[in-house]
Motif scaffolding. Sequence first.
Motif, PDB file in Angstrom:
ATOM      1  N   GLY A 163       0.841  -1.197   0.000  1.00 57.20           N
ATOM      2  CA  GLY A 163       0.000   0.000   0.000  1.00 57.20           C
ATOM      3  C   GLY A 163       0.873   1.242   0.000  1.00 57.20           C
ATOM      4  O   GLY A 163       1.878   1.301   0.706  1.00 57.20           O
ATOM      5  N   MET A 164       0.513   2.200  -0.834  1.00 58.08           N
ATOM      6  CA  MET A 164       1.268   3.462  -0.876  1.00 58.08           C
ATOM      7  C   MET A 164       0.301   4.614  -0.645  1.00 58.08           C
ATOM      8  O   MET A 164      -0.315   5.109  -1.578  1.00 58.08           O
ATOM      9  CB  MET A 164       1.970   3.606  -2.228  1.00 58.08           C
ATOM     10  N   ALA A 165       0.178   5.013   0.634  1.00 64.51           N
ATOM     11  CA  ALA A 165      -0.647   6.186   0.972  1.00 64.51           C
ATOM     12  C   ALA A 165       0.325   7.361   1.114  1.00 64.51           C
ATOM     13  O   ALA A 165       0.404   8.003   2.161  1.00 64.51           O
ATOM     14  CB  ALA A 165      -1.418   5.920   2.260  1.00 64.51           C
ATOM     15  N   TRP A 166       1.072   7.640   0.059  1.00 62.59           N
ATOM     16  CA  TRP A 166       2.211   8.549   0.163  1.00 62.59           C
ATOM     17  C   TRP A 166       1.831  10.024   0.226  1.00 62.59           C
ATOM     18  O   TRP A 166       2.658  10.867   0.548  1.00 62.59           O
ATOM     19  CB  TRP A 166       3.194   8.288  -0.987  1.00 62.59           C
ATOM     20  N   GLY A 167       0.576  10.340  -0.068  1.00 65.92           N
ATOM     21  CA  GLY A 167       0.142  11.724   0.080  1.00 65.92           C
ATOM     22  C   GLY A 167      -0.572  11.963   1.402  1.00 65.92           C
ATOM     23  O   GLY A 167      -0.931  13.101   1.719  1.00 65.92           O
ATOM     24  N   ASN A 168      -0.763  10.903   2.181  1.00 66.28           N
ATOM     25  CA  ASN A 168      -1.542  10.992   3.429  1.00 66.28           C
ATOM     26  C   ASN A 168      -0.989  12.063   4.377  1.00 66.28           C
ATOM     27  O   ASN A 168       0.217  12.180   4.562  1.00 66.28           O
ATOM     28  CB  ASN A 168      -1.538   9.615   4.110  1.00 66.28           C
ATOM     29  N   ALA A 169      -1.907  12.812   4.986  1.00 67.78           N
ATOM     30  CA  ALA A 169      -1.528  13.963   5.820  1.00 67.78           C
ATOM     31  C   ALA A 169      -0.830  13.587   7.123  1.00 67.78           C
ATOM     32  O   ALA A 169      -0.253  14.454   7.796  1.00 67.78           O
ATOM     33  CB  ALA A 169      -2.779  14.778   6.145  1.00 67.78           C
TER      34      ALA A 169
ATOM     35  N   PRO B   3       3.785  14.459  10.007  1.00 64.12           N
ATOM     36  CA  PRO B   3       4.870  14.526  11.023  1.00 64.12           C
ATOM     37  C   PRO B   3       6.151  13.750  10.674  1.00 64.12           C
ATOM     38  O   PRO B   3       7.208  14.308  10.958  1.00 64.12           O
ATOM     39  CB  PRO B   3       4.193  13.976  12.269  1.00 64.12           C
ATOM     40  N   PRO B   4       6.244  12.584  10.091  1.00 61.42           N
ATOM     41  CA  PRO B   4       5.219  11.595   9.773  1.00 61.42           C
ATOM     42  C   PRO B   4       5.141  10.562  10.887  1.00 61.42           C
ATOM     43  O   PRO B   4       6.099  10.387  11.638  1.00 61.42           O
ATOM     44  CB  PRO B   4       5.784  10.938   8.516  1.00 61.42           C
ATOM     45  N   LEU B   5       4.011   9.868  10.966  1.00 66.15           N
ATOM     46  CA  LEU B   5       3.893   8.776  11.941  1.00 66.15           C
ATOM     47  C   LEU B   5       4.213   7.439  11.280  1.00 66.15           C
ATOM     48  O   LEU B   5       3.802   7.202  10.149  1.00 66.15           O
ATOM     49  CB  LEU B   5       2.455   8.683  12.469  1.00 66.15           C
ATOM     50  N   THR B   6       4.938   6.602  12.025  1.00 66.77           N
ATOM     51  CA  THR B   6       5.065   5.196  11.651  1.00 66.77           C
ATOM     52  C   THR B   6       4.210   4.451  12.661  1.00 66.77           C
ATOM     53  O   THR B   6       4.425   4.573  13.871  1.00 66.77           O
ATOM     54  CB  THR B   6       6.533   4.736  11.759  1.00 66.77           C
ATOM     55  N   ILE B   7       3.205   3.730  12.162  1.00 66.11           N
ATOM     56  CA  ILE B   7       2.243   3.078  13.062  1.00 66.11           C
ATOM     57  C   ILE B   7       2.464   1.573  13.020  1.00 66.11           C
ATOM     58  O   ILE B   7       2.416   0.957  11.955  1.00 66.11           O
ATOM     59  CB  ILE B   7       0.797   3.455  12.661  1.00 66.11           C
ATOM     60  N   ALA B   8       2.761   1.000  14.192  1.00 70.67           N
ATOM     61  CA  ALA B   8       3.029  -0.442  14.279  1.00 70.67           C
ATOM     62  C   ALA B   8       1.840  -1.148  14.917  1.00 70.67           C
ATOM     63  O   ALA B   8       1.128  -0.570  15.749  1.00 70.67           O
ATOM     64  CB  ALA B   8       4.287  -0.679  15.108  1.00 70.67           C
ATOM     65  N   ARG B   9       1.648  -2.411  14.513  1.00 71.52           N
ATOM     66  CA  ARG B   9       0.517  -3.197  15.028  1.00 71.52           C
ATOM     67  C   ARG B   9       1.060  -4.294  15.930  1.00 71.52           C
ATOM     68  O   ARG B   9       1.915  -5.085  15.515  1.00 71.52           O
ATOM     69  CB  ARG B   9      -0.242  -3.815  13.845  1.00 71.52           C
ATOM     70  N   ASP B  10       0.585  -4.366  17.181  1.00 66.94           N
ATOM     71  CA  ASP B  10       0.943  -5.461  18.091  1.00 66.94           C
ATOM     72  C   ASP B  10       0.192  -6.731  17.669  1.00 66.94           C
ATOM     73  O   ASP B  10      -0.845  -6.636  17.006  1.00 66.94           O
ATOM     74  CB  ASP B  10       0.517  -5.136  19.537  1.00 66.94           C
ATOM     75  N   PRO B  11       0.670  -7.892  18.118  1.00 66.05           N
ATOM     76  CA  PRO B  11      -0.053  -9.129  17.785  1.00 66.05           C
ATOM     77  C   PRO B  11      -1.513  -9.099  18.245  1.00 66.05           C
ATOM     78  O   PRO B  11      -2.379  -9.708  17.616  1.00 66.05           O
ATOM     79  CB  PRO B  11       0.734 -10.214  18.539  1.00 66.05           C
ATOM     80  N   ASP B  12      -1.821  -8.366  19.325  1.00 61.83           N
ATOM     81  CA  ASP B  12      -3.218  -8.334  19.801  1.00 61.83           C
ATOM     82  C   ASP B  12      -4.073  -7.297  19.061  1.00 61.83           C
ATOM     83  O   ASP B  12      -5.248  -7.097  19.405  1.00 61.83           O
ATOM     84  CB  ASP B  12      -3.262  -8.080  21.316  1.00 61.83           C
ATOM     85  N   GLY B  13      -3.496  -6.645  18.060  1.00 62.28           N
ATOM     86  CA  GLY B  13      -4.275  -5.710  17.243  1.00 62.28           C
ATOM     87  C   GLY B  13      -4.159  -4.252  17.681  1.00 62.28           C
ATOM     88  O   GLY B  13      -4.609  -3.355  16.967  1.00 62.28           O
TER      89      GLY B  13
ATOM     90  N   ALA C  68      -6.411  15.810  16.883  1.00 62.40           N
ATOM     91  CA  ALA C  68      -7.511  15.088  16.229  1.00 62.40           C
ATOM     92  C   ALA C  68      -7.017  14.383  14.970  1.00 62.40           C
ATOM     93  O   ALA C  68      -7.390  13.232  14.686  1.00 62.40           O
ATOM     94  CB  ALA C  68      -8.642  16.056  15.892  1.00 62.40           C
ATOM     95  N   LEU C  69      -6.169  15.064  14.217  1.00 58.52           N
ATOM     96  CA  LEU C  69      -5.619  14.495  12.970  1.00 58.52           C
ATOM     97  C   LEU C  69      -4.872  13.193  13.249  1.00 58.52           C
ATOM     98  O   LEU C  69      -5.110  12.158  12.614  1.00 58.52           O
ATOM     99  CB  LEU C  69      -4.666  15.525  12.348  1.00 58.52           C
ATOM    100  N   VAL C  70      -3.967  13.263  14.226  1.00 56.49           N
ATOM    101  CA  VAL C  70      -3.154  12.095  14.580  1.00 56.49           C
ATOM    102  C   VAL C  70      -4.053  10.956  15.083  1.00 56.49           C
ATOM    103  O   VAL C  70      -3.904   9.793  14.679  1.00 56.49           O
ATOM    104  CB  VAL C  70      -2.109  12.504  15.647  1.00 56.49           C
ATOM    105  N   LEU C  71      -5.003  11.302  15.939  1.00 59.79           N
ATOM    106  CA  LEU C  71      -5.861  10.251  16.513  1.00 59.79           C
ATOM    107  C   LEU C  71      -6.799   9.670  15.462  1.00 59.79           C
ATOM    108  O   LEU C  71      -7.047   8.462  15.445  1.00 59.79           O
ATOM    109  CB  LEU C  71      -6.622  10.810  17.720  1.00 59.79           C
ATOM    110  N   ASP C  72      -7.300  10.484  14.551  1.00 61.28           N
ATOM    111  CA  ASP C  72      -8.154   9.964  13.478  1.00 61.28           C
ATOM    112  C   ASP C  72      -7.386   8.925  12.662  1.00 61.28           C
ATOM    113  O   ASP C  72      -7.912   7.857  12.318  1.00 61.28           O
ATOM    114  CB  ASP C  72      -8.610  11.121  12.586  1.00 61.28           C
ATOM    115  N   GLN C  73      -6.134   9.225  12.368  1.00 65.29           N
ATOM    116  CA  GLN C  73      -5.338   8.297  11.563  1.00 65.29           C
ATOM    117  C   GLN C  73      -5.101   6.981  12.290  1.00 65.29           C
ATOM    118  O   GLN C  73      -5.328   5.905  11.742  1.00 65.29           O
ATOM    119  CB  GLN C  73      -3.984   8.942  11.209  1.00 65.29           C
TER     120      GLN C  73
END
Length: 206
Positions: free
Chosen positions: A77-83, A93-103, A128-133
């Motif tokens: 997936g390339m969401a390269w324009g995402n805010a 900012p950018p955020l790197t979002i990691a997923r734990d095994p429990d979701g 709000a922007l960060v939390l929405d994402q």
Amino acid sequence: MRFTVEDIDTSEVARRKALYGPLTEVVRELIDATIRTEVDDDTIREVHAQVRAATDRLRARQSDGPFGVRFTNDGDGMAWGNAVIGLRNAIAPPLTIARDPDGTHRSQFVLGAAYEGPPGLVHGGICALVLDQILGMTALAGDKPSFTGTLTLRFRRSTPLGPLRAQARVDRVEGVKTFVVGSLSDADGVTVEAEGVFILPAWARE
Ligand SMILES: CCCCCCCCCCCCCCCC(=O)SCCNC(=O)CCNC(=O)[C@H](O)C(C)(C)COP(=O)(O)OP(=O)(O)OC[C@H]1O[C@@H](n2cnc3c(N)ncnc32)[C@H](O)[C@@H]1OP(=O)(O)O
């Protein structure tokens, strides 16, 4: 809506990341420097002309709209324009979002001068922007789209600019609605609590 597939392989994705990532990073730094610089007037005018010239060179060939969300044949997936997470978006900012095994989804990041609201504090809309994402990415199940229906925030105390953390987890799923809860924290604990209802839109239902 621009969900598209690009016929490129993983090595081409890596090449583009290596090419565009550093450009985005230097523009992000430029934004911060523009806010914080105290150089003399002549230097400002010179830099203005240089940035104008660089912008004109980039615009010599460009797409006719936003980047969209693109997928490769390999499923990258390339969401390269995402805010918030966009590799090619210098205001992310950018955020790197990691997923734990429990979701649970988590991210650690730094918000600097470009995200200020009250002096020294993060703008509420940026919280709000960060939390929405992060809540939105937590709601995603497989390749189904999920749109924010309602996002409710409780600003418990001010969020200082600097190093921060965000996390989110699915609370429950009711039909096409996924209820997600999450928070934003600084070193002293939670600053903002969030609840979101994310909805599989009618046009994407089988
Ligand atoms: C690494 C790369 C990977 C690439 C991968 C892509 C990554 C990319 C990032 C993804 C993460 C994005 C994170 C940011 C997420 C956004 O920013 S999304 C953008 C902001 N949101 C919008 O623009 C949404 C605008 N609204 C809409 O499109 C439509 O109103 C909605 C929300 C889809 C709902 O419309 P609908 O499908 O017609 O819904 P409808 O059938 O009327 O109702 C379904 C159910 O939802 C309820 N409902 C409807 N509206 C609402 C509402 N607003 N609130 C609460 N409940 C509602 C109804 O009551 C109904 O409930 P039940 O009767 O089933 O109990």
